[in-house]
Design a protein around this motif. Structure first.
Motif, PDB file in Angstrom:
ATOM      1  N   HIS A  79     -12.933  54.667  15.769  1.00  5.91           N
ATOM      2  CA  HIS A  79     -13.560  54.060  16.947  1.00  5.91           C
ATOM      3  C   HIS A  79     -13.673  55.113  18.041  1.00  5.91           C
ATOM      4  O   HIS A  79     -14.752  55.606  18.301  1.00  5.91           O
ATOM      5  N   CYS A 113      -8.390  57.343  14.453  1.00  9.61           N
ATOM      6  CA  CYS A 113      -9.217  56.135  14.465  1.00  9.61           C
ATOM      7  C   CYS A 113     -10.695  56.506  14.574  1.00  9.61           C
ATOM      8  O   CYS A 113     -11.070  57.391  15.351  1.00  9.61           O
ATOM      9  N   VAL A 150     -12.104  49.381   6.915  1.00 10.03           N
ATOM     10  CA  VAL A 150     -11.885  48.628   8.148  1.00 10.03           C
ATOM     11  C   VAL A 150     -11.550  47.180   7.803  1.00 10.03           C
ATOM     12  O   VAL A 150     -12.286  46.514   7.080  1.00 10.03           O
ATOM     13  N   SER A 160      -7.874  48.194  16.154  1.00 12.15           N
ATOM     14  CA  SER A 160      -8.507  48.260  14.834  1.00 12.15           C
ATOM     15  C   SER A 160      -7.436  48.335  13.764  1.00 12.15           C
ATOM     16  O   SER A 160      -6.349  48.865  13.981  1.00 12.15           O
ATOM     17  N   GLN A 215     -10.321  45.243  10.571  1.00 12.01           N
ATOM     18  CA  GLN A 215     -10.559  44.591  11.867  1.00 12.01           C
ATOM     19  C   GLN A 215     -11.087  45.637  12.843  1.00 12.01           C
ATOM     20  O   GLN A 215     -10.568  46.757  12.884  1.00 12.01           O
ATOM     21  N   GLY A 216     -12.110  45.302  13.618  1.00 12.94           N
ATOM     22  CA  GLY A 216     -12.706  46.204  14.596  1.00 12.94           C
ATOM     23  C   GLY A 216     -11.879  46.296  15.849  1.00 12.94           C
ATOM     24  O   GLY A 216     -10.801  45.736  15.908  1.00 12.94           O
TER      25      GLY A 216
END
Ligand code: FES
Length: 134
Positions: free
Chosen positions: A80, A78, A108, A100, A110-111
């Protein structure tokens, strides 16, 4: 008077010993962190099966996306905070840590991640298996 001087020397010695122990502990812990960092950054090779299933499949840190003859390999990490990604079950890729979601091209959906998944360069070995260096 002599007793007070000895007490003062004892305190200084005690503080010195405590500071030396704290410094040694600090060096020991940071040394381990640095060593772990080196281990984590060590490159490794992943060899995928020659015949991959159609669509998304996961292989030891690598996401393979195959559509016919077209094959894309993505890092299963990921963007993130680095958790290992998994199949969401609906044809997308999901992060179990903070939710995410990514599409099969690594974009992406969705965050909280904001960066797409890393596309990996790869080649085929003599047996026709995709090989990637992570
Ligand atoms: S590490 Fe994947 S969403 Fe946070």
């Amino acid at each position: 008077m002599a007793i007070q001087k000895n007490t003062s020397v004892s305190r200084r010695r005690f503080v010195g010993v405590v500071l030396a122990a704290a410094g040694a502990l600090f060096l020991l812990l940071t040394g381990r962190i640095v060593r772990r960092g080196r281990v984590l950054r060590r490159r490794r090779t992943v060899v995928l099966p020659a015949s991959l299933p159609e669509g998304i499949s996961f292989h030891d840190g690598v996401i393979a996306v195959r559509h016919g003859e077209r094959l894309t390999l993505l890092a299963a990490r990921c963007t993130h905070l680095g958790c290992t990604l998994e199949a969401a079950g609906d044809g997308t890729i999901r992060c179990p840590c903070h939710g995410s979601r990514f599409d099969e091209r690594g974009r992406v959906l969705q965050g909280p991640a904001t960066q797409p998944l890393e596309r990996l360069s790869w080649h085929r070995d003599r047996q026709g298996r995709p090989v990637v260096n992570l």
